[in-house]
Design a protein around this motif. Structure first.
Motif, PDB file in Angstrom:
ATOM      1  N   GLN A   1       0.829   4.347  -2.819  1.00 25.25           N
ATOM      2  CA  GLN A   1       0.756   5.779  -2.507  1.00 25.25           C
ATOM      3  C   GLN A   1       1.951   6.524  -3.107  1.00 25.25           C
ATOM      4  O   GLN A   1       1.804   7.630  -3.644  1.00 25.25           O
ATOM      5  CB  GLN A   1       0.707   5.970  -0.997  1.00 25.25           C
ATOM      6  CG  GLN A   1      -0.582   5.454  -0.352  1.00 25.25           C
ATOM      7  CD  GLN A   1      -0.562   5.593   1.160  1.00 25.25           C
ATOM      8  OE1 GLN A   1       0.348   6.192   1.733  1.00 25.25           O
ATOM      9  NE2 GLN A   1      -1.564   5.025   1.824  1.00 25.25           N
TER      10      GLN A   1
ATOM     11  N   GLN B   1       0.825  -1.203   0.000  1.00 24.64           N
ATOM     12  CA  GLN B   1       0.000   0.000   0.000  1.00 24.64           C
ATOM     13  C   GLN B   1       0.868   1.266   0.000  1.00 24.64           C
ATOM     14  O   GLN B   1       0.531   2.265  -0.638  1.00 24.64           O
ATOM     15  CB  GLN B   1      -0.930   0.014   1.228  1.00 24.64           C
ATOM     16  CG  GLN B   1      -1.949  -1.117   1.244  1.00 24.64           C
ATOM     17  CD  GLN B   1      -2.785  -1.165  -0.020  1.00 24.64           C
ATOM     18  OE1 GLN B   1      -3.246  -0.147  -0.516  1.00 24.64           O
ATOM     19  NE2 GLN B   1      -2.968  -2.363  -0.552  1.00 24.64           N
TER      20      GLN B   1
ATOM     21  N   HIS C   1       1.830   9.430  -5.964  1.00 20.83           N
ATOM     22  CA  HIS C   1       2.403  10.745  -5.673  1.00 20.83           C
ATOM     23  C   HIS C   1       3.508  11.101  -6.676  1.00 20.83           C
ATOM     24  O   HIS C   1       3.611  12.248  -7.133  1.00 20.83           O
ATOM     25  CB  HIS C   1       2.983  10.763  -4.262  1.00 20.83           C
ATOM     26  CG  HIS C   1       3.809  11.978  -3.966  1.00 20.83           C
ATOM     27  ND1 HIS C   1       3.255  13.224  -3.804  1.00 20.83           N
ATOM     28  CD2 HIS C   1       5.154  12.116  -3.824  1.00 20.83           C
ATOM     29  CE1 HIS C   1       4.240  14.093  -3.572  1.00 20.83           C
ATOM     30  NE2 HIS C   1       5.384  13.449  -3.578  1.00 20.83           N
TER      31      HIS C   1
END
Length: 265
Positions: free
Chosen positions: A259, A255, A263
């Motif tokens: 992310q 996870q 980003h």
């Protein structure tokens, strides 16, 4: 007698037709003679006609060009204005700071310019895809190697860590279509781990975990497969508890990668 009369009428009609035809031919010859043309010119083409058949013609300024070239009038040129190709300049974007909730144990790669559609596809209506496999491979491996877990039973504390990425395959990309950005990845990973005594650093157990489907469609419910122990612990229950905690951390690491991927691009 009637038949003779009919035959005579047909003969007379044919004679009149022949006379009319001869008269027309004579008039045509006379007209050509007056124009200075020979009788044989009837089947010949003029220079203008020959040029057209060759596919060329003369423009108003004397240039020779394709027969199909259409010249614009001054009024049309005025209405159209300047239609010369113009250079497109991409819009600059400023890098954004890393997320504040990033795990301190994982080094977050400094962000590059966010992926945007090409200059020719500013509306994002056309499907456009950028290969990000190399960056995602390094990022996912970094996150997985950082996974660790502790488990305490009584006076014994065990520490489970990922020691090696045993096998790794897959690909990733960022696609832009319909004005939306899509993060696409599909990786298949096998990792080696060890469980140590946190006090003595003795290796008590080791084994292999497989993550067969780290994908953009199912990363929220990541499947982790556990094989039999490479080194079987003397206290299986305690080691299994620690391994379960490591499995949870491996899922969190994935996870974290997702992310970071979102980003970065």
């Amino acid at each position: 007698e009637k038949e003779k009369e009919l035959a005579a009428k047909k003969e007379a009609e044919a004679k009149r037709k022949a006379e009319r035809k001869a008269k027309r031919e004579a008039e045509k010859r006379r007209a050509k003679e007056e124009a200075g043309e020979d009788d044989d010119d009837d089947d010949k083409l003029t220079e203008s006609e020959l040029a057209q058949l060759r596919g060329y013609k003369k423009t108003a300024d004397g240039r020779t060009t394709s027969y199909f070239t259409r010249e614009q009038s001054e009024e049309e040129k005025r209405l159209l204005g300047d239609i010369a190709p113009q250079r497109l300049h991409p819009q600059s974007t400023s890098p954004t700071p890393p997320p504040s909730n990033a795990s301190p144990s994982v080094r977050v790669t400094p962000p590059m310019r966010k992926a945007t559609s090409s200059v020719w596809n500013q509306g994002g209506a056309t499907w456009e895809e950028k290969d990000t496999t190399e960056w995602c491979t390094d990022a996912l491996k970094t996150h997985l190697k950082s996974a660790s877990a502790k488990s305490t039973t009584g006076s014994t504390t065990l520490l489970a860590t990922v020691t090696k990425i045993d096998s790794f395959s897959g690909d990733a990309s960022v696609a832009i279509a319909g004005g939306k950005k899509r993060y696409i990845f599909d990786f298949h990973v096998s990792i080696k781990y060890e469980i140590r005594d946190d006090d003595t650093d003795e290796v008590l157990a080791s084994g292999t975990m497989r993550c067969p489907d780290i994908t953009s469609a199912s990363h929220d419910e990541l499947e982790v497969e556990l094989s039999s122990w490479d080194k079987k612990p003397s206290d299986t229950e305690t080691a299994t508890k620690c391994r379960t905690q490591l499995t949870k951390q491996v899922r969190k690491a994935v996870q974290g990668f997702v992310q970071d991927f979102n980003h970065h691009y």
